[in-house]
Design an enzyme around this catalytic site. Structure first.
Site, PDB file in Angstrom:
ATOM      1  N   THR A  59       0.857  -1.192   0.000  1.00  0.00           N
ATOM      2  CA  THR A  59       0.000   0.000   0.000  1.00  0.00           C
ATOM      3  C   THR A  59       0.888   1.235   0.000  1.00  0.00           C
ATOM      4  OG1 THR A  59      -1.809  -1.081   1.209  1.00  0.00           O
ATOM      5  CG2 THR A  59      -1.748   1.293   1.286  1.00  0.00           C
ATOM      6  N   ARG A  79      -4.503  -0.656  -5.221  1.00  0.00           N
ATOM      7  CA  ARG A  79      -4.123  -2.060  -5.417  1.00  0.00           C
ATOM      8  C   ARG A  79      -4.125  -2.793  -4.088  1.00  0.00           C
ATOM      9  NH1 ARG A  79       1.269  -3.662  -8.647  1.00  0.00           N
ATOM     10  NH2 ARG A  79      -0.124  -3.041 -10.363  1.00  0.00           N
ATOM     11  N   LYS A  93      -9.180   2.549  -0.197  1.00  0.00           N
ATOM     12  CA  LYS A  93      -8.335   2.687   0.982  1.00  0.00           C
ATOM     13  C   LYS A  93      -8.582   3.989   1.734  1.00  0.00           C
ATOM     14  CE  LYS A  93      -4.775  -0.176  -1.136  1.00  0.00           C
ATOM     15  NZ  LYS A  93      -3.342  -0.312  -1.514  1.00  0.00           N
ATOM     16  N   SER A 222       3.945   0.051   2.352  1.00  0.00           N
ATOM     17  CA  SER A 222       5.171  -0.504   1.796  1.00  0.00           C
ATOM     18  C   SER A 222       5.843   0.452   0.825  1.00  0.00           C
ATOM     19  CB  SER A 222       4.862  -1.832   1.093  1.00  0.00           C
ATOM     20  OG  SER A 222       3.876  -1.632   0.082  1.00  0.00           O
ATOM     21  N   ASP A 263       7.420   0.466  -5.649  1.00  0.00           N
ATOM     22  CA  ASP A 263       6.953  -0.617  -4.787  1.00  0.00           C
ATOM     23  C   ASP A 263       6.070  -1.549  -5.602  1.00  0.00           C
ATOM     24  OD1 ASP A 263       6.326  -2.125  -2.422  1.00  0.00           O
ATOM     25  OD2 ASP A 263       4.407  -1.082  -2.375  1.00  0.00           O
ATOM     26  N   SER A 266       2.209  -1.738  -4.590  1.00  0.00           N
ATOM     27  CA  SER A 266       1.346  -0.581  -4.831  1.00  0.00           C
ATOM     28  C   SER A 266       1.151  -0.405  -6.331  1.00  0.00           C
ATOM     29  CB  SER A 266       1.959   0.687  -4.231  1.00  0.00           C
ATOM     30  OG  SER A 266       2.227   0.520  -2.854  1.00  0.00           O
TER      31      SER A 266
END
Length: 357
Positions: A59, A79, A93, A222, A263, A266
């Protein structure tokens, strides 16, 4: 006669000879290391049977204050991952805690959604009294005019019906609930909202053990390292007092995009939520998901990328400063030849020598 038989069967004591009634189990002072290791292995095996398997999550969420701490901006990617699998490309989110308080969640999706619903309905029950939104931890009423009015239709009716609540009361409730679990819940939140009593916006980073940081900007998840790098490099230059809403939205989106680029957990699109005294603006997918396009075989990838758009090195994302800039090999050099190359050179040298003779 019975007395005589008992007397005859009784042991006879002699001077200087020890008399042992029951020897019992003889204890050995030697430690059986093999048995001890066997017991430890059995214990570890039993513990491993009840140990929960953890999965890596991905995330990138970012938030900041703008317009002299009167506007809060939240941004997050969409994601959701299940270890190395993309479980959902359109995951939400950004969550509603109250009409004037929102949060961005990172960590375990089930834990975040359960905590969000618990906070939401707890303050909804506190605020509903005789048909009015007044109560402990809540402020205002349902007929308070444009206060807390949302400028967009939310995902469900329960998000539209939540009352106005105090940001500090929600933060205190979250800290109390997370401290009870002692970090067992994978809940990382960026919680913020607008306090109508103080006419200021607040932002706090909440961690799984209940610790809390009241900040002006933050990024978690992350991909939070890359997002924090973008925020730290540009937000102090703008300043909280001079940062406009447009600049704040652009900065928050760029921070999330940096997390997406660096990342693997994500990705997909970017959602944005803006909270102010006028209400809440929530928009989904304001950044289009990156797609791979077909390229003509006659053109190289580098030439096609340059024709598509002009590359601006000043806004390139990435923790290394290069981002996703295309590159091409201008020259090819053989440093060390192989066996075939060596034999070919040897034959050419020999042919040259024979021609010379």
């Amino acid at each position: 006669s019975s007395l005589n038989s008992q007397a005859d069967s009784s042991p006879t004591l002699h001077a200087g000879s020890p008399f042992v009634i029951n020897s019992g189990w003889q204890h050995s002072h030697q430690i059986d290391f093999h048995r001890q290791q066997h017991d430890n292995d059995n214990q570890q095996q039993q513990q491993s049977q009840y140990k929960l398997k953890t999965r890596s999550t991905g995330t990138t969420i970012a938030a900041l204050l703008a317009n002299n701490s009167t506007v809060l901006i939240l941004a997050a990617d969409t994601r959701a991952t299940d270890d190395s699998t993309v479980a959902d490309k359109r995951c939400e989110k950004l969550h509603t805690l109250a009409k004037n308080v929102w949060c961005a969640g990172a960590g375990t999706s089930a834990d975040v959604e359960a905590m969000v619903r618990r906070v939401k309905f707890t303050f909804w029950k506190r605020g509903v009294l005789n048909g009015q939104n007044v109560g402990i931890g809540n402020m205002g009423s349902s007929n308070s005019g444009s206060r807390g009015k949302s400028t967009t239709q939310l995902s469900s009716s329960e998000d539209n019906d939540v009352p106005i609540a105090s940001v500090m009361a929600i933060l205190h409730y979250l800290r109390t609930q997370l401290q009870k679990t002692r970090g067992a819940l994978g809940v990382n939140l960026l919680v913020g909202g607008y306090e109508y009593g103080l006419q200021l916006a607040y932002l706090a980073a909440v961690h799984p053990h209940g610790s809390m940081d009241v900040v002006t900007y933050a990024a978690l998840g992350s991909g939070g390292l890359a997002a924090t790098g973008v925020l730290e490099s540009r937000y102090p230059q703008l300043g909280c007092s001079e940062c406009t809403i447009e600049e704040g939205i652009r900065l928050a989106v760029d921070a999330v995009k940096a997390g997406i680029d660096n990342d693997l957990g994500s990705g997909s699109q970017v959602d944005v939520c803006v909270i102010s005294a006028d209400g809440v603006m929530y928009r989904r997918a304001i950044v289009k998901e990156e797609e791979l396009e077909w390229i003509d075989d006659n053109d190289s990838w580098y030439d096609a990328a340059r024709k598509e758009k002009e590359i601006d090195r000043s806004v390139a994302s990435g923790v290394n400063g290069f981002g996703n800039l295309p590159f091409s090999i201008q020259s090819k050099k053989i440093v060390v030849g192989g066996r075939i190359e060596a034999e070919r050179e040897q034959r050419e040298w020999l042919d040259g020598v024979l021609r010379a003779e």
